[in-house]
Design a protein around this motif. Structure first.
Motif, PDB file in Angstrom:
ATOM      1  N   SER A   5       0.827  -1.213   0.000  1.00 26.30           N
ATOM      2  CA  SER A   5       0.000   0.000   0.000  1.00 26.30           C
ATOM      3  C   SER A   5       0.859   1.260   0.000  1.00 26.30           C
ATOM      4  O   SER A   5       0.358   2.360   0.241  1.00 26.30           O
ATOM      5  N   ARG A   6       2.133   1.124  -0.289  1.00 27.17           N
ATOM      6  CA  ARG A   6       3.050   2.264  -0.307  1.00 27.17           C
ATOM      7  C   ARG A   6       3.333   2.683  -1.737  1.00 27.17           C
ATOM      8  O   ARG A   6       3.733   1.868  -2.568  1.00 27.17           O
ATOM      9  N   VAL A   7       3.120   3.951  -2.041  1.00 26.39           N
ATOM     10  CA  VAL A   7       3.361   4.491  -3.380  1.00 26.39           C
ATOM     11  C   VAL A   7       4.810   4.949  -3.495  1.00 26.39           C
ATOM     12  O   VAL A   7       5.307   5.701  -2.644  1.00 26.39           O
ATOM     13  N   VAL A   8       5.480   4.495  -4.545  1.00 28.80           N
ATOM     14  CA  VAL A   8       6.878   4.873  -4.788  1.00 28.80           C
ATOM     15  C   VAL A   8       6.954   5.627  -6.117  1.00 28.80           C
ATOM     16  O   VAL A   8       6.831   5.027  -7.191  1.00 28.80           O
ATOM     17  N   PRO A   9       7.120   6.955  -6.081  1.00 30.34           N
ATOM     18  CA  PRO A   9       7.195   7.733  -7.320  1.00 30.34           C
ATOM     19  C   PRO A   9       8.609   7.766  -7.893  1.00 30.34           C
ATOM     20  O   PRO A   9       9.587   7.609  -7.161  1.00 30.34           O
ATOM     21  N   ALA A  10       8.698   7.996  -9.191  1.00 30.11           N
ATOM     22  CA  ALA A  10       9.994   8.145  -9.858  1.00 30.11           C
ATOM     23  C   ALA A  10       9.846   9.254 -10.898  1.00 30.11           C
ATOM     24  O   ALA A  10       9.296   9.030 -11.982  1.00 30.11           O
ATOM     25  N   LEU A  11      10.311  10.445 -10.553  1.00 30.86           N
ATOM     26  CA  LEU A  11      10.212  11.580 -11.457  1.00 30.86           C
ATOM     27  C   LEU A  11      11.267  11.503 -12.557  1.00 30.86           C
ATOM     28  O   LEU A  11      12.340  10.930 -12.371  1.00 30.86           O
ATOM     29  N   PHE A  12      10.965  12.124 -13.691  1.00 27.66           N
ATOM     30  CA  PHE A  12      11.914  12.161 -14.794  1.00 27.66           C
ATOM     31  C   PHE A  12      12.970  13.245 -14.603  1.00 27.66           C
ATOM     32  O   PHE A  12      13.994  13.247 -15.286  1.00 27.66           O
ATOM     33  N   GLY A  13      12.719  14.203 -13.714  1.00 25.36           N
ATOM     34  CA  GLY A  13      13.651  15.300 -13.507  1.00 25.36           C
ATOM     35  C   GLY A  13      13.186  16.198 -12.382  1.00 25.36           C
ATOM     36  O   GLY A  13      12.205  15.900 -11.705  1.00 25.36           O
ATOM     37  N   PRO A  14      13.862  17.324 -12.162  1.00 20.60           N
ATOM     38  CA  PRO A  14      13.526  18.210 -11.042  1.00 20.60           C
ATOM     39  C   PRO A  14      12.155  18.848 -11.216  1.00 20.60           C
ATOM     40  O   PRO A  14      11.689  19.079 -12.333  1.00 20.60           O
ATOM     41  N   VAL A  15      11.505  19.134 -10.096  1.00 23.94           N
ATOM     42  CA  VAL A  15      10.269  19.905 -10.082  1.00 23.94           C
ATOM     43  C   VAL A  15      10.409  21.011  -9.061  1.00 23.94           C
ATOM     44  O   VAL A  15      11.274  20.965  -8.177  1.00 23.94           O
ATOM     45  N   ASP A  16       9.564  22.021  -9.146  1.00 25.04           N
ATOM     46  CA  ASP A  16       9.642  23.119  -8.191  1.00 25.04           C
ATOM     47  C   ASP A  16       8.963  22.736  -6.884  1.00 25.04           C
ATOM     48  O   ASP A  16       8.369  21.664  -6.747  1.00 25.04           O
ATOM     49  N   ASP A  17       9.059  23.622  -5.907  1.00 29.14           N
ATOM     50  CA  ASP A  17       8.544  23.322  -4.574  1.00 29.14           C
ATOM     51  C   ASP A  17       7.042  23.076  -4.578  1.00 29.14           C
ATOM     52  O   ASP A  17       6.545  22.199  -3.860  1.00 29.14           O
ATOM     53  N   ALA A  18       6.301  23.854  -5.373  1.00 29.67           N
ATOM     54  CA  ALA A  18       4.842  23.707  -5.395  1.00 29.67           C
ATOM     55  C   ALA A  18       4.451  22.330  -5.917  1.00 29.67           C
ATOM     56  O   ALA A  18       3.589  21.649  -5.348  1.00 29.67           O
ATOM     57  N   ALA A  19       5.091  21.904  -7.013  1.00 23.82           N
ATOM     58  CA  ALA A  19       4.778  20.585  -7.578  1.00 23.82           C
ATOM     59  C   ALA A  19       5.199  19.473  -6.614  1.00 23.82           C
ATOM     60  O   ALA A  19       4.500  18.461  -6.464  1.00 23.82           O
ATOM     61  N   ALA A  20       6.343  19.655  -5.950  1.00 26.45           N
ATOM     62  CA  ALA A  20       6.801  18.643  -4.987  1.00 26.45           C
ATOM     63  C   ALA A  20       5.811  18.502  -3.834  1.00 26.45           C
ATOM     64  O   ALA A  20       5.535  17.390  -3.372  1.00 26.45           O
ATOM     65  N   ALA A  21       5.266  19.636  -3.369  1.00 20.71           N
ATOM     66  CA  ALA A  21       4.302  19.581  -2.276  1.00 20.71           C
ATOM     67  C   ALA A  21       3.012  18.881  -2.717  1.00 20.71           C
ATOM     68  O   ALA A  21       2.438  18.079  -1.975  1.00 20.71           O
ATOM     69  N   GLU A  22       2.552  19.186  -3.926  1.00 20.62           N
ATOM     70  CA  GLU A  22       1.343  18.530  -4.437  1.00 20.62           C
ATOM     71  C   GLU A  22       1.582  17.034  -4.626  1.00 20.62           C
ATOM     72  O   GLU A  22       0.697  16.215  -4.354  1.00 20.62           O
ATOM     73  N   LEU A  23       2.762  16.693  -5.097  1.00 14.04           N
ATOM     74  CA  LEU A  23       3.075  15.276  -5.281  1.00 14.04           C
ATOM     75  C   LEU A  23       3.077  14.545  -3.943  1.00 14.04           C
ATOM     76  O   LEU A  23       2.573  13.419  -3.841  1.00 14.04           O
ATOM     77  N   ALA A  24       3.630  15.183  -2.910  1.00 12.06           N
ATOM     78  CA  ALA A  24       3.641  14.558  -1.586  1.00 12.06           C
ATOM     79  C   ALA A  24       2.220  14.274  -1.112  1.00 12.06           C
ATOM     80  O   ALA A  24       1.938  13.200  -0.553  1.00 12.06           O
ATOM     81  N   GLN A  25       1.307  15.214  -1.331  1.00  8.05           N
ATOM     82  CA  GLN A  25      -0.093  15.020  -0.939  1.00  8.05           C
ATOM     83  C   GLN A  25      -0.728  13.876  -1.716  1.00  8.05           C
ATOM     84  O   GLN A  25      -1.462  13.053  -1.152  1.00  8.05           O
ATOM     85  N   GLU A  26      -0.456  13.801  -3.022  1.00  9.95           N
ATOM     86  CA  GLU A  26      -1.017  12.728  -3.841  1.00  9.95           C
ATOM     87  C   GLU A  26      -0.464  11.362  -3.427  1.00  9.95           C
ATOM     88  O   GLU A  26      -1.203  10.371  -3.384  1.00  9.95           O
ATOM     89  N   VAL A  27       0.830  11.306  -3.153  1.00  3.96           N
ATOM     90  CA  VAL A  27       1.436  10.043  -2.722  1.00  3.96           C
ATOM     91  C   VAL A  27       0.758   9.550  -1.450  1.00  3.96           C
ATOM     92  O   VAL A  27       0.400   8.361  -1.329  1.00  3.96           O
ATOM     93  N   GLU A  28       0.560  10.434  -0.493  1.00  2.00           N
ATOM     94  CA  GLU A  28      -0.079  10.037   0.762  1.00  2.00           C
ATOM     95  C   GLU A  28      -1.534   9.636   0.536  1.00  2.00           C
ATOM     96  O   GLU A  28      -2.018   8.650   1.098  1.00  2.00           O
ATOM     97  N   ALA A  29      -2.248  10.391  -0.326  1.00  2.66           N
ATOM     98  CA  ALA A  29      -3.662  10.095  -0.573  1.00  2.66           C
ATOM     99  C   ALA A  29      -3.845   8.751  -1.270  1.00  2.66           C
ATOM    100  O   ALA A  29      -4.735   7.972  -0.915  1.00  2.66           O
ATOM    101  N   VAL A  30      -3.015   8.463  -2.261  1.00  3.09           N
ATOM    102  CA  VAL A  30      -3.142   7.184  -2.968  1.00  3.09           C
ATOM    103  C   VAL A  30      -2.704   6.030  -2.070  1.00  3.09           C
ATOM    104  O   VAL A  30      -3.303   4.946  -2.099  1.00  3.09           O
ATOM    105  N   SER A  31      -1.685   6.246  -1.244  1.00  3.25           N
ATOM    106  CA  SER A  31      -1.274   5.206  -0.297  1.00  3.25           C
ATOM    107  C   SER A  31      -2.419   4.878   0.658  1.00  3.25           C
ATOM    108  O   SER A  31      -2.695   3.704   0.944  1.00  3.25           O
ATOM    109  N   ALA A  32      -3.101   5.921   1.151  1.00  2.17           N
ATOM    110  CA  ALA A  32      -4.245   5.700   2.047  1.00  2.17           C
ATOM    111  C   ALA A  32      -5.360   4.958   1.319  1.00  2.17           C
ATOM    112  O   ALA A  32      -6.022   4.076   1.883  1.00  2.17           O
TER     113      ALA A  32
END
Length: 409
Positions: free
Chosen positions: A377-404
């Motif tokens: 039930s753990r989501v492991v993302p793999a980005l293709f390259g750097p993202v800015d802080d806003a995108a990183a924060a949104e990704l963190a929320q999505e990772v937690e939401a999908v894991s839940a």
């Protein structure tokens, strides 16, 4: 806890990367034999046009910043089906798009209300579709099954054998739902034959069940102890008889496709549906003035502008398409275009893999910026390259939401 795998890519005030390929407008080379490279302004316009194209597609896919209200049946109708050889795909596709989606929604609609049905539709692949759309899909796609998609069966069995197996299958299903193994055993008894061709027709490739599905006679029914069962359509659903001309039905399907999958070209519709380009062009002709063609792109009636002109006014593309979403393997977003304009070509093989596998992806502003996988039930993302802080924060929320979400499932 936020899953590992993307925090190392975080980079302060760094825009989403522009790599080689479809998004590499900053490094356009001069034409062969000389000529003038695009100016900085022209490259900026090209890049903006491509971004707007991606954002418009995300909006049409119900992947804007705000998730839609409504349920999975409405979503299945909008998308004209959700590919379903993996049973997890439809629920996760709904979670990415709908505010009220919950694990198990799709199965409840499949087995309790029966407003959704699982069967073979476009491209000869399994989809979850709205039951009310079945007559349209049967009329539009059956000619393709009979004339093209089923040709592989002719290499292994005769038409007489297919007809005999189909009759036996319907005889068994008249007694109630049955698994594939039960259908095979029953058919062998009815036919008095255990030759290899009988087993072949009831294999997981579809065989005689696909024959009957495209004829509107058989659909997937309720699961039993985790195993799929098949039912006669007439026993499971109350549907009107469809008498629409197959090419008229395909024209309706094209119009429906454009609502969810534009910007698109006629070749993209042929790619998504699996029909021949000849039939796709005939469908476009039958739509008359309801669809315009601009620079090769199909523009539905009422859609302002083409697909390449930037328009960032309030309410237009770009107004709310900048969010991050995690899409499941084989999500409809990934299967509708021959030209993957939303994906840098350098990362094509990371998404579209060997053996027709399609990865789960990370979407931002209508662009694929990475992949993800589930470890339990753990989501492991793999980005293709750097993202800015806003995108990183949104990704963190999505990772937690999908894991839940996965923990609930």
């Amino acid at each position: 806890m936020v899953g590992a795998g993307y925090t190392s890519f975080r980079k302060r005030k760094s825009p989403l990367p522009v790599g080689r390929g479809l998004f590499a407008f900053a490094r356009v080379q001069a034409p062969p034999g000389g000529g003038t490279c695009p100016t900085r302004e022209e490259r900026s316009e090209m890049r903006d046009a491509r971004c707007v194209q991606c954002e418009r597609y995300a909006q049409n896919q119900w992947l804007g910043r705000e998730r839609r209200t409504g349920g999975v049946v409405e979503l299945a109708r909008h998308l004209v089906g959700i590919q379903s050889q993996l049973r997890t795909t439809p629920d996760l596709a709904a979670r990415a798009r709908l505010a009220g989606a919950r694990p198990g929604d799709v199965r409840r609609e499949l087995e309790e209300t029966r407003r959704l049905v699982r069967t073979w539709t476009v491209r000869g692949t399994l989809h979850v579709v709205a039951a009310e759309d079945l007559p349209l899909l049967w009329r539009a796609l059956r000619p393709e099954w009979e004339s093209r998609w089923s040709k592989y069966l002719d290499k292994h069995v005769t038409r007489v054998q297919r007809e005999a197996a189909a009759a036996a299958c319907l005889q068994i299903l008249a007694r109630g739902p049955a698994t594939r193994a039960e259908l095979l055993e029953g058919a062998q008894q009815i036919l008095g034959c255990r030759d290899e061709w009988v087993a072949y027709l009831f294999s997981s490739w579809g065989g005689v069940l696909k024959d009957l599905a495209y004829a509107g006679r058989v659909v997937y029914g309720p699961e039993r102890d985790g195993e799929v069962q098949f039912v006669r359509t007439e026993d499971w659903l109350d549907l009107p008889v469809a008498d629409m001309d197959p090419d008229d039905a395909l024209a309706v399907l094209l119009e429906r496709y454009l609502r969810a999958y534009s910007p698109a070209r006629i070749q993209d519709f042929a790619h998504w549906s699996g029909v021949s380009v000849r039939r796709a062009r005939e469908a476009l002709t039958r739509l008359g003035g309801r669809v315009a063609v601009r620079d090769g792109w199909l523009v539905p009636e009422g859609e302002g502008g083409g697909s390449c002109a930037p328009d960032r006014q309030a309410g237009g593309p770009g107004a709310d398409a900048g969010c991050v979403r995690l899409l499941p393997k084989f999500d409809p977003f990934l299967l509708a275009h021959a030209d993957k304009f939303y994906l840098d070509e350098d990362h094509y093989k990371a998404v579209f893999r060997a053996a027709a596998d399609v990865a789960a992806v990370i979407l931002s502003g209508g662009r694929v910026i990475g992949t993800w996988r589930a470890e339990g039930s753990r989501v492991v993302p793999a980005l293709f390259g750097p993202v800015d802080d806003a995108a990183a924060a949104e990704l963190a929320q999505e990772v937690e939401a999908v894991s839940a979400w996965l923990r609930q499932g």
